[in-house]
Motif scaffolding. Structure first.
Motif, short mmCIF file in Angstrom:
data_model
loop_
_atom_site.label_atom_id
_atom_site.label_comp_id
_atom_site.label_asym_id
_atom_site.label_seq_id
_atom_site.Cartn_x
_atom_site.Cartn_y
_atom_site.Cartn_z
N TYR A 298 -8.06 -67.39 27.88
CA TYR A 298 -9.23 -66.50 27.89
C TYR A 298 -10.55 -67.24 27.84
O TYR A 298 -10.67 -68.31 27.23
CB TYR A 298 -9.17 -65.55 26.68
CG TYR A 298 -8.03 -64.59 26.73
CD1 TYR A 298 -8.11 -63.44 27.52
CD2 TYR A 298 -6.87 -64.82 26.02
CE1 TYR A 298 -7.06 -62.54 27.57
CE2 TYR A 298 -5.81 -63.94 26.07
CZ TYR A 298 -5.91 -62.80 26.85
OH TYR A 298 -4.86 -61.92 26.91
N ASP A 299 -11.55 -66.60 28.38
CA ASP A 299 -12.94 -67.06 28.30
C ASP A 299 -13.60 -66.42 27.07
O ASP A 299 -13.04 -65.51 26.44
CB ASP A 299 -13.66 -66.60 29.59
CG ASP A 299 -14.98 -67.32 29.80
OD1 ASP A 299 -15.31 -68.24 29.03
OD2 ASP A 299 -15.70 -66.94 30.75
N HIS A 300 -14.79 -66.89 26.73
CA HIS A 300 -15.71 -66.21 25.80
C HIS A 300 -15.28 -66.13 24.34
O HIS A 300 -15.86 -65.36 23.60
CB HIS A 300 -16.03 -64.78 26.32
CG HIS A 300 -16.86 -64.80 27.58
ND1 HIS A 300 -16.74 -63.86 28.56
CD2 HIS A 300 -17.80 -65.67 27.98
CE1 HIS A 300 -17.58 -64.15 29.55
NE2 HIS A 300 -18.24 -65.25 29.22
N GLU A 301 -14.28 -66.93 23.92
CA GLU A 301 -13.91 -66.90 22.50
C GLU A 301 -15.06 -67.40 21.64
O GLU A 301 -15.30 -66.88 20.55
CB GLU A 301 -12.66 -67.77 22.26
CG GLU A 301 -12.03 -67.57 20.88
CD GLU A 301 -12.63 -68.44 19.79
OE1 GLU A 301 -12.38 -68.18 18.61
OE2 GLU A 301 -13.37 -69.39 20.11
N GLU A 302 -15.77 -68.40 22.14
CA GLU A 302 -16.84 -69.00 21.32
C GLU A 302 -18.05 -68.07 21.18
O GLU A 302 -18.95 -68.36 20.40
CB GLU A 302 -17.28 -70.35 21.92
CG GLU A 302 -16.18 -71.42 21.94
CD GLU A 302 -15.79 -71.93 20.56
OE1 GLU A 302 -16.37 -71.48 19.56
OE2 GLU A 302 -14.88 -72.78 20.49
N VAL A 303 -18.06 -66.97 21.94
CA VAL A 303 -19.16 -66.00 21.80
C VAL A 303 -18.64 -64.61 21.48
O VAL A 303 -19.30 -63.61 21.76
CB VAL A 303 -20.08 -65.99 23.05
CG1 VAL A 303 -20.85 -67.29 23.17
CG2 VAL A 303 -19.28 -65.72 24.32
N GLY A 304 -17.44 -64.53 20.89
CA GLY A 304 -16.96 -63.24 20.37
C GLY A 304 -15.88 -62.54 21.18
O GLY A 304 -15.37 -61.50 20.75
N SER A 305 -15.55 -63.03 22.37
CA SER A 305 -14.41 -62.53 23.18
C SER A 305 -14.60 -61.15 23.81
O SER A 305 -13.70 -60.66 24.49
CB SER A 305 -13.11 -62.49 22.34
OG SER A 305 -12.74 -63.78 21.96
N ASP B 52 -12.58 -71.43 27.14
CA ASP B 52 -14.01 -71.78 27.14
C ASP B 52 -14.25 -72.86 26.10
O ASP B 52 -13.47 -73.02 25.16
CB ASP B 52 -14.89 -70.55 26.85
CG ASP B 52 -14.60 -69.90 25.50
OD1 ASP B 52 -13.42 -69.86 25.10
OD2 ASP B 52 -15.55 -69.45 24.84
N ALA B 53 -15.31 -73.62 26.29
CA ALA B 53 -15.67 -74.69 25.35
C ALA B 53 -17.17 -74.63 25.10
O ALA B 53 -17.93 -74.16 25.95
CB ALA B 53 -15.29 -76.05 25.93
N TYR C 24 -24.41 -72.39 24.61
CA TYR C 24 -23.30 -71.44 24.69
C TYR C 24 -22.42 -71.72 23.48
O TYR C 24 -21.96 -72.85 23.28
CB TYR C 24 -22.50 -71.65 25.98
CG TYR C 24 -21.22 -70.84 26.01
CD1 TYR C 24 -21.20 -69.55 26.50
CD2 TYR C 24 -20.03 -71.38 25.50
CE1 TYR C 24 -20.03 -68.81 26.51
CE2 TYR C 24 -18.86 -70.63 25.50
CZ TYR C 24 -18.86 -69.35 26.01
OH TYR C 24 -17.71 -68.60 26.00
N GLY C 25 -22.17 -70.69 22.67
CA GLY C 25 -21.37 -70.88 21.45
C GLY C 25 -22.03 -71.91 20.56
O GLY C 25 -23.23 -71.86 20.28
N GLY C 26 -21.27 -72.89 20.12
CA GLY C 26 -21.79 -73.91 19.21
C GLY C 26 -22.38 -75.11 19.93
O GLY C 26 -22.61 -76.16 19.30
N GLY C 27 -22.65 -74.98 21.25
CA GLY C 27 -23.25 -76.10 21.98
C GLY C 27 -24.68 -76.35 21.53
O GLY C 27 -25.28 -75.52 20.84
N LEU C 28 -25.23 -77.47 21.91
CA LEU C 28 -26.61 -77.85 21.59
C LEU C 28 -26.81 -78.03 20.07
O LEU C 28 -27.90 -77.83 19.55
CB LEU C 28 -27.60 -76.82 22.14
CG LEU C 28 -29.03 -77.30 22.47
CD1 LEU C 28 -29.01 -78.47 23.42
CD2 LEU C 28 -29.89 -76.18 23.02
N ASN C 29 -25.74 -78.35 19.38
CA ASN C 29 -25.90 -78.68 17.96
C ASN C 29 -26.35 -80.14 17.84
O ASN C 29 -26.59 -80.82 18.84
CB ASN C 29 -24.61 -78.40 17.17
CG ASN C 29 -23.44 -79.23 17.67
OD1 ASN C 29 -23.61 -80.38 18.07
ND2 ASN C 29 -22.26 -78.65 17.67
#
Ligand code: ZN
Ligand code: ZN
Length: 438
Positions: free
Chosen positions: A267-274, A79-80, A105-110
């Motif tokens: 894997y997916d979802h690492e940027e939101v805790g896995s 995931d990104a 999503y995660g650190g997006g929209l910074n």
């Protein structure tokens, strides 16, 4: 396809997984289906997917014996950081513009997302009779941007509320009305008509048959090799498709070892805790183990896992010359140099892991670099500790160095894709020879 072109062609996690699956099929990997799980046979190559966002490829040695032989695993996240279309994205027209509601999503929209060319795409669910088909879509070209306010306006230009100031603009007002034939379209009212029509047109389907979707905005800027000497690679979404891509290439190039199983788990979802069925806390790796050990006693499974090694790969922080005080002397990864082991902080590596990685790097003919955070900083965690805890497999955290992590545009060395691939190949080639002293 070389890395930059691969990244440009596959901007969403769905596209990336699909492209990896195609590459695996081209290399004679057989797809396993969870709903009809087959026993993995010695001497064959397999992959398994879940939800189009989690994929595990594995190669079973021709003489691999449960209990006697180990498993060599690379885990990475696919995931990104991005911005996702909201479930109901329609916004009232303002100042003549059409906008779409989007969520980070995660650190997006910074802050790096201001004034960037954004593309749009993802997964669309289409009604086919009584069945539902999942299709991938990418709208061609640039679809929108998040316009900043000129500094001339003073303090208000500094406001950056993600809900109110950072709404993507995708065109002029949506003043079109649905045709009578479109009146029953399930997404009508939730999303702007022009946007639904564009997606339907791109897919060649009636918008009446589009049930729902998971769409996102991403940087539409293409990857580029640059720097005055061609030593740099500018690219988006490298955290962490860089390690994911190179792990798969390393697996494809690795030796066929009769006494090893070689695994690449993305894997997916690492940027939101896995914590999801497709994240590193999910059990897809357990499903792979189930297919490998289906005909073996439980103790054989634990014996093999106790002899195994897992490399948790996630990009790491290359030294940034403008912030040298953020780094520790002797712990500064360089671009175009080699794989980096990550120690202390939240990482799973230790001295044993260091010894293993030294041997892998030596075999790959490159130095092993070290990253460790300062005591007065924190670094993000990654998937290593959770997979390690779940499986009991010895785990080492490594990463390919990049600059500008979590920016919409990241930077690595132009040799780092090749170096990463070579390092993962080396891991698969030699890891099964490593025997830890009792
Ligand atoms: Zn990462
Ligand atoms: Zn990250």
């Amino acid at each position: 396809m070389e890395f930059g072109a691969f990244m440009d062609a596959n901007p969403t996690t769905y596209h990336f997984v699909e492209a990896i699956a195609e590459q695996l099929v081209e290399n004679s990997y057989i797809e396993l289906n969870e709903r009809d799980l087959a026993v993995a046979e010695a001497g064959k190559n397999y992959f398994i997917r879940r939800n189009g966002t989690n994929i595990i490829a594995f190669k079973v040695g021709s003489a691999w014996t449960p209990g006697d032989d180990p498993i060599s695993i690379v885990g990475s996240h696919i995931d990104a950081n991005r911005i996702c279309l909201k479930p109901s994205s329609t916004k009232p027209a303002k100042m003549g513009y059409m906008q779409l509601g989007a969520a980070a999503y995660g650190g997006g929209l910074n802050s790096t997302w201001w004034d960037r060319d954004l593309g749009a795409g993802g997964r669309v669910l289409i009604r086919k009779g009584r069945a539902v088909e999942s299709r991938l879509v990418r709208l061609p070209g640039v679809i929108g941007s998040i316009p900043s306010l000129a500094p001339h306006f003073g303090d208000i230009a500094q406001e950056n509320n993600k809900e109110t100031n950072m709404v993507p603009v995708i065109g002029a007002c949506d003043d079109v009305k649905p045709d009578p034939s479109e009146a029953d379209a399930p997404l009508l009212g939730k999303h702007p008509l022009r946007f639904i029509r564009a997606i339907a047109r791109e897919l060649g389907v009636s918008m009446n048959n589009i049930i729902d979707w998971d769409l996102e905005f991403y940087s539409a800027e293409k990857a580029a090799v640059g720097g005055i000497d061609g030593s740099l690679l500018y690219c988006s979404r490298m955290d962490d498709r860089l390690c994911s891509y190179t792990a798969i290439q390393g697996l494809l190039q690795s030796e066929d070892l009769p006494h090893s199983v070689q695994v690449a788990a993305l894997y997916d979802h690492e940027e939101v805790g896995s914590l999801s069925r497709t994240g590193a806390y999910g059990n897809l790796l357990t499903v792979v183990f189930d297919s490998l050990f289906a005909d073996a006693d439980q103790d054989k499974r634990y014996q093999s896992l106790a002899k195994s090694i897992l490399i948790s790969a996630d990009v790491t922080h290359a030294g940034n010359p403008n912030y040298s005080s953020a780094y520790l002397d002797g712990h500064v990864p360089l671009l175009n140099t080699g794989m980096t082991i990550k120690q202390l902080g939240y990482f799973a590596s230790d001295g044993v892991g260091q010894a293993i990685c030294e041997a892998i790097s030596k075999n790959a003919k490159m130095p092993l670099q070290i990253f460790s955070p300062r005591n007065d900083t924190r670094t993000g965690g990654t998937i290593g500790p959770m997979i390690s805890a779940q499986t009991g497999v010895r785990t080492v955290d490594v990463g390919i160095p990049i600059l500008s992590m979590h920016s919409i545009r990241e930077l690595t060395g132009s040799k780092d894709v090749e170096l990463g691939t070579r390092w993962f190949k080396s891991f698969y080639d030699v890891a099964s020879e490593y025997q830890e002293a009792e």
